[in-house]
Design a protein around this motif. Structure first.
Motif, short mmCIF file in Angstrom:
data_model
loop_
_atom_site.label_atom_id
_atom_site.label_comp_id
_atom_site.label_asym_id
_atom_site.label_seq_id
_atom_site.Cartn_x
_atom_site.Cartn_y
_atom_site.Cartn_z
N TYR A 278 -1.91 16.05 -3.13
CA TYR A 278 -2.49 15.29 -2.03
C TYR A 278 -3.09 13.98 -2.51
O TYR A 278 -3.18 13.01 -1.75
CB TYR A 278 -3.56 16.13 -1.32
N ASN A 279 -3.53 13.92 -3.78
CA ASN A 279 -4.21 12.73 -4.30
C ASN A 279 -3.31 11.88 -5.20
O ASN A 279 -3.78 11.08 -5.99
CB ASN A 279 -5.47 13.13 -5.07
N TYR A 280 -2.00 12.07 -5.08
CA TYR A 280 -1.03 11.24 -5.79
C TYR A 280 -1.19 9.78 -5.37
O TYR A 280 -1.35 9.48 -4.18
CB TYR A 280 0.37 11.75 -5.47
N ASP A 281 -1.16 8.87 -6.33
CA ASP A 281 -1.29 7.44 -6.04
C ASP A 281 0.06 6.90 -5.59
O ASP A 281 0.92 6.58 -6.40
CB ASP A 281 -1.80 6.69 -7.27
N CYS A 282 0.22 6.83 -4.31
CA CYS A 282 1.50 6.45 -3.72
C CYS A 282 1.91 5.03 -4.11
O CYS A 282 3.10 4.72 -4.16
CB CYS A 282 1.39 6.56 -2.21
N ASP A 283 0.93 4.18 -4.38
CA ASP A 283 1.20 2.77 -4.65
C ASP A 283 1.02 2.41 -6.12
O ASP A 283 0.92 1.24 -6.47
CB ASP A 283 0.29 1.88 -3.80
N SER A 284 0.96 3.41 -7.01
CA SER A 284 0.75 3.13 -8.42
C SER A 284 1.95 2.41 -9.02
O SER A 284 3.08 2.61 -8.59
CB SER A 284 0.50 4.43 -9.19
N PRO A 285 1.73 1.56 -10.02
CA PRO A 285 2.85 0.87 -10.67
C PRO A 285 3.85 1.88 -11.23
O PRO A 285 3.48 2.86 -11.86
CB PRO A 285 2.16 0.09 -11.80
N GLY A 286 5.12 1.64 -10.96
CA GLY A 286 6.16 2.55 -11.45
C GLY A 286 6.39 3.74 -10.57
O GLY A 286 7.25 4.58 -10.86
N ALA A 287 5.63 3.86 -9.45
CA ALA A 287 5.78 5.02 -8.57
C ALA A 287 7.08 4.96 -7.78
O ALA A 287 7.54 5.96 -7.26
CB ALA A 287 4.60 5.12 -7.61
N TYR A 318 -0.12 12.06 2.19
CA TYR A 318 0.11 10.78 1.51
C TYR A 318 -0.81 9.72 2.10
O TYR A 318 -1.22 9.78 3.27
CB TYR A 318 1.57 10.33 1.64
N VAL A 319 -1.18 8.78 1.25
CA VAL A 319 -1.87 7.56 1.65
C VAL A 319 -1.12 6.43 0.95
O VAL A 319 -1.25 6.24 -0.25
CB VAL A 319 -3.35 7.57 1.24
N CYS A 320 -0.31 5.72 1.71
CA CYS A 320 0.58 4.71 1.13
C CYS A 320 0.42 3.39 1.88
O CYS A 320 -0.09 3.35 3.00
CB CYS A 320 2.04 5.16 1.25
N THR A 321 0.90 2.34 1.26
CA THR A 321 1.06 1.08 1.98
C THR A 321 2.55 0.80 2.09
O THR A 321 3.30 0.95 1.13
CB THR A 321 0.35 -0.10 1.27
N VAL A 322 2.96 0.42 3.29
CA VAL A 322 4.34 0.07 3.58
C VAL A 322 4.32 -1.31 4.21
O VAL A 322 3.53 -1.57 5.13
CB VAL A 322 4.98 1.09 4.55
N PRO A 323 5.12 -2.25 3.74
CA PRO A 323 5.08 -3.60 4.30
C PRO A 323 5.52 -3.63 5.76
O PRO A 323 6.48 -2.97 6.14
CB PRO A 323 6.05 -4.38 3.40
N ASP A 324 4.79 -4.42 6.56
CA ASP A 324 5.17 -4.60 7.96
C ASP A 324 6.28 -5.64 8.04
O ASP A 324 6.73 -6.18 7.01
CB ASP A 324 3.95 -4.96 8.80
N PRO A 325 6.80 -5.95 9.23
CA PRO A 325 7.91 -6.91 9.32
C PRO A 325 7.59 -8.29 8.76
O PRO A 325 8.51 -9.04 8.41
CB PRO A 325 8.16 -6.99 10.84
N ALA A 326 6.31 -8.62 8.64
CA ALA A 326 5.92 -9.91 8.05
C ALA A 326 5.75 -9.81 6.53
O ALA A 326 5.38 -10.79 5.88
CB ALA A 326 4.63 -10.40 8.69
#
Length: 601
Positions: A278-287, A318-326
């Motif tokens: 649950y605490n995996y770093d979704c946005d970590s470098p190399g992920a 998950y807690v991730c960042t996903v880019p929006d259309p911009a």
């Protein structure tokens, strides 16, 4: 008394009454006009001028599925990543503990909102499911839930029943439980993309606005467009489910025109994280791709006017960042299921622009551990409903010699249920050849250890109810051998190619699943055997399955083409009868070997 003993003061009862609770879908659609467009937290204002930036706490969870008591077995644990890279499991869940964690989290945060991502009810354990999920709604009221989207399971009993959960009133056939009439939800359910075919309008309010001291945040709620594929046809009769992205974009424009520039989408659709922790770093470098699946495409396409997405459905964390259309990063969260986690997100509101400063958004999932005091008011609620359920739930129905789990491509519990349906099918028609069971219809494991004092290895009615709570009937139908092969291929092709749905199969049916291949080729046709004999494409076979599958649900359209239908009793009855006939205290059922499907990796 500890601080956790004192819940947040209850808000005044919001009224979402329908003019006539039994007027059908058109009446359910009238709910859209009955809900308020905003709610105020109602605390006293302070004399000093607020600063430009205001942190707003957003607490969220999803897929509770009426799990009021701590879930049993693996359903009541989460995986936690340790600093040294190893993992451990942590017991989690139970609304008595969830209430305490949420109340502790709110301390020191005068601007706090609690939201959910759907499937609060449906597929629930007996404690809630036996009473059409009234106990779950009452619990959510006490948790001070502010708003939720609908999920697909909110439609298990149809739109009229969902409207009753929102508005209150006695169940149309079972009546009232206890002396008081059910009051309904204190919070709005949002269903922006679920339209009543008669009116063309959402069956529930599409959006809702939270506001306090000039801070305004809008919420848009949608469920997956494919809800008709995962819910019985009767549950979604008279409804149309629209595209998630188009719907969210539509109502984001509506909110913008009202001056609401901070927007959160509650989306009952989800993804698959790269790690089960649950605490995996979704946005970590190399992920790499920290999360995949349908929610990623939705998040990439939804208008940049939406500042965050609270999601669900896949029961993942998950807690991730996903880019929006911009191209701007945007937070996408999910808190597993069954009340085992909650997400704490800080939204920094810019009073000058009225928007969220996305560069300042911070979010993390937290475990609902069981080492905190239980919330007394939730304990009282559980005790009250348990008193009503106990005479039914504590009745022994069978005996097992060990845990019978429901995880894996082929699960021991899946085999047991398929065997139970085959046995029941042969009671209806001795010519029944095989049974097929969908994995998604198995909601809990059977555990050997007792939590209620009935004795180790004893299976109670409450436990089998938790396994199969949908009240699907066991249906018989004729299919050809060619159709059987096609059904097995549909597990890994068509609607199920990206996310395979492997059917659980009864004793006698065997085949090989080659995961090194793609699409329908993953099912090795020449390997399919029934009682040791190759399946004859032109022969007719009598198949038992639940009514959801028999109607073509879960992406199995060929099952919907069967003939010579016969409808039996519900699937829970079939499992109960099988346990009674095949187990005793002296001779309990052994966990099946789960060796009917040969997996090539």
């Amino acid at each position: 008394m500890p601080a956790t003993s004192h819940p947040r003061p209850r808000r005044g009862r919001r009224t979402y009454r329908l003019l006539a609770a039994t007027a059908g879908l058109a009446t359910a659609g009238a709910l859209a006009a009955a809900l308020p467009t905003s709610a105020s937290a109602g605390e006293k204002t302070t004399s000093h001028q607020p600063g430009r930036y205001q942190d707003v706490q957003l607490l969220s969870f999803n897929d509770l599925h009426g799990n009021l008591e701590p879930p049993a077995g693996s359903s009541g644990r989460v995986t936690e990543l340790q600093p040294d890279g190893t993992t451990k499991t942590v017991d989690a869940g139970g609304v008595e503990y969830l209430a305490t964690h949420l109340r502790q989290a709110r301390e020191g945060h005068p601007y706090s909102i609690t939201a959910a991502g759907g499937d609060m009810v449906g597929a629930s354990p007996l404690l809630s499911g036996l009473f059409h999920d009234e106990p779950a709604i009452e619990a959510l009221n006490r948790l001070d839930l502010d708003v939720t989207s609908v999920g697909n399971h909110e439609f298990d009993e149809g739109a009229k029943e969902l409207a009753r959960l929102q508005n209150g009133g006695c169940h149309p056939t079972d009546g009232c439980y206890g002396e008081q009439e059910f009051e309904g939800a204190d919070f709005p359910y949002l269903a922006a993309n679920v339209l009543d075919d008669k009116t063309g309008k959402p069956v529930l309010k599409p959006y809702w606005v939270w506001q306090k001291k000039g801070v305004r945040i809008g919420f848009i709620g949608v469920t997956l467009e494919a809800t008709p594929d995962v819910v019985s046809a009767e549950g979604v009769k008279g409804l149309t489910f629209k595209d998630e992205v188009e719907t969210i974009d539509k109502y984001a424009k509506v909110l913008q025109k009202q001056g609401v520039k901070s927007i959160v989408a509650l989306v009952h659709e989800g993804g698959f994280p790269a790690s089960g922790a649950y605490n995996y770093d979704c946005d970590s470098p190399g992920a790499g791709d920290g999360v995949s699946g349908p929610i990623v495409e939705i998040a990439k396409k939804v208008t940049p006017q939406v500042d965050a997405l609270v999601t669900g459905h896949t029961h993942n964390a998950y807690v991730c960042t996903v880019p929006d259309p911009a191209g701007k990063p945007r937070t996408v969260t999910s808190a597993s299921s069954f009340g085992r986690l909650y997400t704490d997100t800080t939204l920094t509101y810019d009073r000058r622009t009225g928007d969220i400063a996305r560069t300042a958004v911070a979010s993390a999932n937290h475990v609902v551990t069981r080492d905190v005091p239980k919330a007394p008011d939730l304990t009282g609620l559980i005790d009250r409903w348990n008193t009503l359920a106990a005479p039914i739930g504590n009745r022994p129905v069978g005996y097992i010699s060990g845990d019978i789990g429901n995880s894996g491509t082929e699960s021991p519990l899946g085999d047991l249920i398929a065997d139970a349906q085959l046995a029941y099918g042969r009671e209806l028609d001795p010519e029944t050849d095989l049974a097929l069971m969908n994995s998604g219809g198995i909601r809990a494991p059977l555990t050997y250890a007792s939590k209620g004092g009935e004795g180790d290895g004893v299976v109670t009615y409450a436990e089998v109810f938790a396994v199969q709570p949908f009240a699907n009937t066991v249906n018989l139908q004729d299919i050809t051998g060619a159709q059987l092969v096609q059904i097995l291929k549909e597990q890994v092709s068509g609607a199920n190619e990206a996310a395979p749905r492997i059917l659980q199969i009864s004793s006698g049916l065997t085949y090989t699943l080659d995961l090194t291949k793609t699409g329908a080729d993953r099912v090795v046709t020449d390997s399919i055997r029934l009682n040791g004999q190759a399946v004859d494409p032109s022969a007719t076979y009598r198949v038992a399955s639940n009514s959801f599958l028999a109607g073509g649900g879960d992406g199995f359209p060929t099952l919907g083409q069967g003939t010579n239908d016969r409808v039996g009793a519900d699937d829970l009855t079939a499992l109960e009868k099988y346990l009674a006939a095949h187990s005793s205290p002296a001779d309990p059922i052994e966990p099946p070997a789960a060796d009917r499907i040969t997996i090539v990796r």
